[in-house]
Scaffold this active site. Structure first.
Site: not given
Ligand code: IMP
Ligand code: MG
Length: 199
Positions: A114, A164, A170, A176
């Protein structure tokens, strides 16, 4: 749980098909010319990010006939019912990363890319331990500029920039166990956010 679902984004059959394909690609790259667990090839060190990757990893590795070890890392960035990253943090006690990964060929696996903060932190923790190589793999990559900037090696699905759940992902630690990847109804997200905020 079913009535909280707004729409199914990726169903269980599509997930299973794509995971089979992706596993073949990974095996070909990591252990060229091998098709069986008995062939000589480098041992892979799999590093799944807890908790969201558990279902993905458990399905993926059953299509990967390679000698592998699994070392867990736990990172949290969406505490409670947050639907945007609050910054990635290591959860200290919940890791089985060894002090050294010298000589290891690491495959880092997460549920979703993300903002890229989680994978950046995980890559830093792995790099400190001196591995021979590191590749990264995610189940989902959101279509947003921050995600596109992170150089991930394997992506199962690119998805729209939506929150999502299901198949390991989750909201406030729920959903989950849904077999499909789904979006939740807005009023459900609002209810979960209120629950998470109350003591
Ligand atoms: P990032 O560090 O922003 O890249 O996000 C990664 C982490 O955020 C993932 O391992 C997920 O645990 C959580 N995450 C990001 N987007 C979502 C989503 O749409 N649904 C649920 N968890 C998310
Ligand atoms: Mg996660």
């Amino acid at each position: 749980m079913q009535r909280d679902i707004e729409a199914v984004l990726i169903d269980r059959h599509a997930i299973a098909r794509r995971i089979g394909e992706l596993a073949q690609t990974i095996v070909r790259d990591l252990a060229p010319g091998t098709s069986s667990a008995d062939d000589a090839h480098p041992v892979i060190t799999l590093v799944p990010v807890l908790t969201g990757s558990i279902i993905f990893v458990s399905d993926l590795i059953r299509h990967m006939p390679l000698r592998m070890q699994i070392r867990l890392i736990s990172i949290t960035s969406y505490p409670g019912a947050s639907t945007s990253s609050q910054g990635a943090k290591l959860r200290g006690g919940l890791t089985s990363l060894p002090e050294s990964l010298a000589g290891a060929h690491v495959l880092l696996i997460d549920d979703i890319l993300d903002s890229g903060k989680t994978l950046t932190l995980a890559c830093e923790e792995i790099a400190k331990r001196g591995p021979a190589s590191v590749k990264t793999c995610v189940l989902l990559r959101k279509q947003r500029p921050e995600a596109a900037k992170f150089p991930v090696d394997y992506v199962c699905f690119d998805i729209p920039d939506k929150f999502v759940v299901g198949y390991g992902l989750d909201c406030n630690d729920y959903y989950r166990n849904l077999p499909d990847i789904v979006t939740l109804r807005p009023e459900v997200l609002a209810r979960l956010a209120a629950e998470a905020a109350s003591p």
